[in-house]
Design a protein around this motif. Structure first.
Motif, PDB file in Angstrom:
ATOM      1  N   UNK A  59       0.888  -1.161   0.000  1.00  0.00           N
ATOM      2  CA  UNK A  59       0.000   0.000   0.000  1.00  0.00           C
ATOM      3  C   UNK A  59       0.919   1.203   0.000  1.00  0.00           C
ATOM      4  N   UNK A  60       0.818   2.037  -1.001  1.00  0.00           N
ATOM      5  CA  UNK A  60       1.819   3.074  -1.206  1.00  0.00           C
ATOM      6  C   UNK A  60       1.176   4.408  -1.531  1.00  0.00           C
ATOM      7  N   UNK A  61       1.794   5.482  -0.992  1.00  0.00           N
ATOM      8  CA  UNK A  61       1.442   6.847  -1.375  1.00  0.00           C
ATOM      9  C   UNK A  61       2.491   7.320  -2.364  1.00  0.00           C
ATOM     10  N   UNK A  62       2.056   7.797  -3.523  1.00  0.00           N
ATOM     11  CA  UNK A  62       2.973   8.271  -4.555  1.00  0.00           C
ATOM     12  C   UNK A  62       2.988   9.791  -4.608  1.00  0.00           C
ATOM     13  N   UNK A  63       4.162  10.348  -4.776  1.00  0.00           N
ATOM     14  CA  UNK A  63       4.314  11.765  -5.076  1.00  0.00           C
ATOM     15  C   UNK A  63       4.610  11.837  -6.563  1.00  0.00           C
ATOM     16  N   UNK A  64       3.749  12.547  -7.303  1.00  0.00           N
ATOM     17  CA  UNK A  64       3.884  12.599  -8.755  1.00  0.00           C
ATOM     18  C   UNK A  64       3.946  14.035  -9.244  1.00  0.00           C
ATOM     19  N   UNK A  65       4.680  14.252 -10.331  1.00  0.00           N
ATOM     20  CA  UNK A  65       4.653  15.513 -11.069  1.00  0.00           C
ATOM     21  C   UNK A  65       4.119  15.153 -12.437  1.00  0.00           C
ATOM     22  N   UNK A  66       2.970  15.684 -12.751  1.00  0.00           N
ATOM     23  CA  UNK A  66       2.240  15.283 -13.952  1.00  0.00           C
ATOM     24  C   UNK A  66       2.080  13.758 -13.886  1.00  0.00           C
ATOM     25  N   UNK A  67       2.693  12.970 -14.772  1.00  0.00           N
ATOM     26  CA  UNK A  67       2.570  11.513 -14.717  1.00  0.00           C
ATOM     27  C   UNK A  67       3.845  10.822 -14.251  1.00  0.00           C
ATOM     28  N   UNK A  68       4.846  11.585 -13.855  1.00  0.00           N
ATOM     29  CA  UNK A  68       6.131  11.031 -13.417  1.00  0.00           C
ATOM     30  C   UNK A  68       6.127  10.802 -11.906  1.00  0.00           C
ATOM     31  N   UNK A  69       6.429   9.581 -11.479  1.00  0.00           N
ATOM     32  CA  UNK A  69       6.510   9.269 -10.053  1.00  0.00           C
ATOM     33  C   UNK A  69       7.843   9.768  -9.522  1.00  0.00           C
ATOM     34  N   UNK A  70       7.789  10.660  -8.528  1.00  0.00           N
ATOM     35  CA  UNK A  70       8.998  11.220  -7.932  1.00  0.00           C
ATOM     36  C   UNK A  70       9.458  10.430  -6.713  1.00  0.00           C
TER      37      UNK A  70
END
Length: 74
Positions: free
Chosen positions: A17-28
């Protein structure tokens, strides 16, 4: 000037179970805790102004939005 759009989104996968930080569609970055994901997203959004940070809940609904580098109206 183009504004960057950052987001914090929850992702369920069979292994985590993960929280993603994204810029547009790129996972940071990926985080186990939402609080850590929001802190990291805010840090990168403030470094890339003007930008908007959209924070989602676990069910995908909108929790909030933060704007960085925009002038406030008097």
């Amino acid at each position: 000037m183009r504004r960057s759009c950052f987001s914090v989104q929850f992702v369920f996968s069979p292994d985590s179970l993960t929280w993603l930080v994204k810029r547009d569609d790129e996972v940071l970055s990926r985080h186990c805790r939402k609080r850590e994901a929001v802190s990291e997203a805010a840090r990168v959004a403030r470094a890339d102004i003007p930008s908007v940070l959209v924070i989602s809940r676990m069910d995908g609904t909108l929790e909030g939005e933060r704007r960085y580098g925009f002038r406030r109206k008097p």
